[in-house]
Design an enzyme around this catalytic site. Sequence first.
Site, PDB file in Angstrom:
ATOM      1  N   TYR A 144      37.158  20.217  23.569  1.00 50.44           N
ATOM      2  CA  TYR A 144      37.140  19.884  22.143  1.00 50.44           C
ATOM      3  C   TYR A 144      38.436  20.343  21.489  1.00 50.44           C
ATOM      4  O   TYR A 144      39.171  21.171  22.029  1.00 50.44           O
ATOM      5  CB  TYR A 144      35.941  20.527  21.441  1.00 50.44           C
ATOM      6  CG  TYR A 144      36.002  22.036  21.332  1.00 50.44           C
ATOM      7  CD1 TYR A 144      36.618  22.659  20.243  1.00 50.44           C
ATOM      8  CD2 TYR A 144      35.454  22.852  22.317  1.00 50.44           C
ATOM      9  CE1 TYR A 144      36.678  24.042  20.144  1.00 50.44           C
ATOM     10  CE2 TYR A 144      35.504  24.231  22.225  1.00 50.44           C
ATOM     11  CZ  TYR A 144      36.115  24.823  21.134  1.00 50.44           C
ATOM     12  OH  TYR A 144      36.181  26.190  21.035  1.00 50.44           O
ATOM     13  N   CYS A 145      38.713  19.780  20.315  1.00 47.31           N
ATOM     14  CA  CYS A 145      39.877  20.171  19.526  1.00 47.31           C
ATOM     15  C   CYS A 145      39.545  19.920  18.056  1.00 47.31           C
ATOM     16  O   CYS A 145      38.390  19.694  17.706  1.00 47.31           O
ATOM     17  CB  CYS A 145      41.124  19.402  19.958  1.00 47.31           C
ATOM     18  SG  CYS A 145      40.973  17.614  19.783  1.00 47.31           S
ATOM     19  N   THR A 146      40.533  19.931  17.190  1.00 47.60           N
ATOM     20  CA  THR A 146      40.283  19.821  15.749  1.00 47.60           C
ATOM     21  C   THR A 146      39.686  18.476  15.353  1.00 47.60           C
ATOM     22  O   THR A 146      38.628  18.407  14.731  1.00 47.60           O
ATOM     23  CB  THR A 146      41.583  20.048  14.961  1.00 47.60           C
ATOM     24  OG1 THR A 146      42.140  21.309  15.333  1.00 47.60           O
ATOM     25  CG2 THR A 146      41.314  20.043  13.463  1.00 47.60           C
ATOM     26  N   ILE A 204      36.053  19.001  16.006  1.00 44.54           N
ATOM     27  CA  ILE A 204      35.332  19.973  15.183  1.00 44.54           C
ATOM     28  C   ILE A 204      35.041  19.407  13.800  1.00 44.54           C
ATOM     29  O   ILE A 204      33.976  19.646  13.227  1.00 44.54           O
ATOM     30  CB  ILE A 204      36.155  21.274  15.055  1.00 44.54           C
ATOM     31  CG1 ILE A 204      36.418  21.875  16.429  1.00 44.54           C
ATOM     32  CG2 ILE A 204      35.433  22.289  14.168  1.00 44.54           C
ATOM     33  CD1 ILE A 204      37.435  23.007  16.418  1.00 44.54           C
TER      34      ILE A 204
END
Length: 233
Positions: free
Chosen positions: A62-64, A98
């Site tokens: 996952y990332c931003t 996120i």
Amino acid sequence: KGDVPLIDVRNHYESRIGYFVTGDGNAAVRPAVRRFSQWPGYVVRHVLGNDVFKKPTGVATYCTGGIRCEKGARWMQEALADNGGEGGAPVYTLHGGIVAYQAWIEKEIKEGRKKPEDSFFKGTNYVFDARGAIGRQQVVSKCHGCGEAEDRLGKCEVPRCHLVLVVCEACEAKGGIRCCENCHHIHEGQGVAGRNTRICQCESEREKSLWGDGGAKLSQGRKQVKTKSATTR
């Protein structure tokens, strides 16, 4: 339930103030990389051959906002496949990152289907704009100066460093915030126009935790695993 290894594709100062946890409460793997260009080197040195990431259930990233983890997951899948056939297990990404998850969980909480403590994301989501961070769930980080719970971001005040740190308003107002004492001595007398060829002790220790004594030689990492164009993950 924690069956799928979870890894954060963001930089270390982003994951410092907020991160996902698995169903059994364990924090995601949070690489100490300072920029996304170090991701391939991290995969080569810390993922390939690591039994944690060999589970048939796959790996979740996952990332931003979902962009970096799309690229990072594709690179990881190719690298695993080229490293002795470990690519059978899928590498997942969190669609929308996120930001999308926070929007969903906030709606669920507002409509009474979830409680704040049900969120798998803990802390605050770092964003690259004037807001600095959004969507606080709880404070999971501490001020670099006083050690109190804080998720406000600041920077090392030593000229030519400016490493991103967690700094409360009171400590920032006092001044003198440094990433480490060694940083001041490294940069002292170099001036704004000077060229810094050394890094301070805390940055040196972070780099060694990633790459060992040899430093971050990413080009060597890329030579070890030659990736090819991929249309699937």
